[in-house]
Motif scaffolding. Structure first.
Motif, short mmCIF file in Angstrom:
data_model
loop_
_atom_site.label_atom_id
_atom_site.label_comp_id
_atom_site.label_asym_id
_atom_site.label_seq_id
_atom_site.Cartn_x
_atom_site.Cartn_y
_atom_site.Cartn_z
N ALA A 58 0.81 -1.16 0.05
CA ALA A 58 0.07 0.21 -0.10
C ALA A 58 0.85 1.31 0.37
CB ALA A 58 -0.91 -0.09 1.13
N ALA A 59 1.72 1.06 1.31
CA ALA A 59 3.28 2.91 1.20
C ALA A 59 3.42 2.85 -0.73
CB ALA A 59 4.43 2.28 1.60
N ARG A 60 3.84 1.12 -1.15
CA ARG A 60 4.32 1.27 -2.41
C ARG A 60 3.38 2.39 -3.69
NH1 ARG A 60 8.27 -3.81 -3.44
NH2 ARG A 60 10.04 -3.37 -2.31
N HIS A 61 2.11 1.61 -3.27
CA HIS A 61 0.60 1.97 -4.40
C HIS A 61 0.71 3.62 -4.49
CE1 HIS A 61 -2.53 3.06 -6.24
NE2 HIS A 61 -2.23 1.37 -6.73
N ALA A 62 0.84 4.38 -2.77
CA ALA A 62 1.07 5.51 -2.09
C ALA A 62 1.92 5.97 -3.11
CB ALA A 62 1.05 5.89 -1.00
N VAL A 63 3.44 5.90 -2.77
CA VAL A 63 4.20 6.33 -3.40
C VAL A 63 4.42 6.92 -4.71
CG1 VAL A 63 7.00 6.44 -3.25
CG2 VAL A 63 5.34 6.03 -1.44
N GLY A 65 2.61 6.30 -7.25
CA GLY A 65 1.17 6.55 -7.89
C GLY A 65 0.50 5.48 -8.45
N MET A 66 1.25 4.06 -8.70
CA MET A 66 0.20 3.14 -9.06
C MET A 66 1.15 1.56 -8.92
SD MET A 66 3.03 2.45 -12.24
CE MET A 66 3.07 4.87 -13.34
N PRO A 67 0.65 0.62 -9.51
CA PRO A 67 0.65 -0.74 -8.43
C PRO A 67 2.13 -0.70 -8.69
CG PRO A 67 -1.08 -0.93 -9.63
CD PRO A 67 -0.85 0.46 -9.72
N TYR A 68 3.09 -1.36 -7.59
CA TYR A 68 4.79 -0.66 -8.12
C TYR A 68 4.84 -1.96 -9.24
CZ TYR A 68 9.56 -2.69 -7.49
OH TYR A 68 10.88 -2.76 -7.31
N GLU A 69 4.52 -3.11 -9.28
CA GLU A 69 4.64 -4.18 -10.38
C GLU A 69 3.87 -3.46 -11.24
OE1 GLU A 69 2.92 -5.03 -7.47
OE2 GLU A 69 3.42 -6.01 -6.72
N TRP A 71 4.49 -0.30 -12.62
CA TRP A 71 5.67 0.83 -12.45
C TRP A 71 7.52 0.13 -12.85
CZ3 TRP A 71 10.65 1.56 -10.88
CH2 TRP A 71 11.32 2.90 -11.15
N LYS A 72 7.56 -0.95 -12.30
CA LYS A 72 8.52 -1.69 -12.26
C LYS A 72 8.62 -2.74 -14.20
CE LYS A 72 11.59 -5.25 -10.63
NZ LYS A 72 12.05 -5.71 -9.64
N ALA A 73 7.33 -2.60 -14.18
CA ALA A 73 7.48 -3.42 -15.69
C ALA A 73 7.66 -2.16 -16.48
CB ALA A 73 6.10 -4.36 -15.90
N ARG A 74 7.13 -0.91 -16.95
CA ARG A 74 7.85 -0.08 -17.84
C ARG A 74 9.85 0.46 -17.53
NH1 ARG A 74 2.95 4.01 -16.29
NH2 ARG A 74 5.21 5.61 -16.56
N GLN A 75 10.27 0.09 -16.86
CA GLN A 75 11.68 0.32 -16.54
C GLN A 75 12.17 -0.80 -17.39
OE1 GLN A 75 12.41 3.06 -14.82
NE2 GLN A 75 10.07 3.17 -15.04
N PRO A 76 13.08 -0.02 -17.48
CA PRO A 76 14.58 -0.80 -17.96
C PRO A 76 15.41 -1.59 -17.34
CG PRO A 76 15.21 1.07 -18.06
CD PRO A 76 13.65 1.56 -17.82
N GLU A 77 15.23 -2.42 -17.05
CA GLU A 77 16.87 -3.50 -16.96
C GLU A 77 18.54 -2.39 -16.53
OE1 GLU A 77 16.84 -6.49 -15.37
OE2 GLU A 77 14.70 -6.29 -16.18
#
Length: 101
Positions: A58-63, A65-69, A71-77
């Protein structure tokens, strides 16, 4: 920090979170490599400060602004260079913590 009242600190915190949400080009690994903390750290601090009101997700979602998963899927390696800078920065965190007390 004692000179900053809670209302002011809360507004600055909200502005920081909003800025990090806007700047999704600033990867966590780069934040860790430069400053020794990232969005996940910030979310962990929020969760800890909430005394159980917000779990880690829940804290990650708040920080984020979306589910962490999501956000992470959109980031490059992360590159080997980024990871090396992060490791050095984490080691510096530990050194500074041990010196502080």
């Amino acid at each position: 920090m004692a000179d900053i009242d809670d209302k002011t600190a809360a507004e600055a915190f909200r502005r920081l979170v909003s800025h990090l949400q806007m700047r999704d080009d600033a990867q966590n690994v780069d934040l860790m490599g430069l400053a020794g903390f990232c969005r996940n750290c910030l979310a962990d601090w929020v969760s800890e400060a909430s005394d159980g009101a917000l779990d880690r997700q829940a804290a990650r979602h708040a920080v984020y602004g979306m589910p962490y998963e999501d956000w992470k899927a959109r980031q490059p390696e992360a590159t080997a260079e980024q990871l090396a800078r992060m490791d050095a920065s984490l080691a510096l965190n530990e050194k500074l913590r041990s010196q502080a007390g």
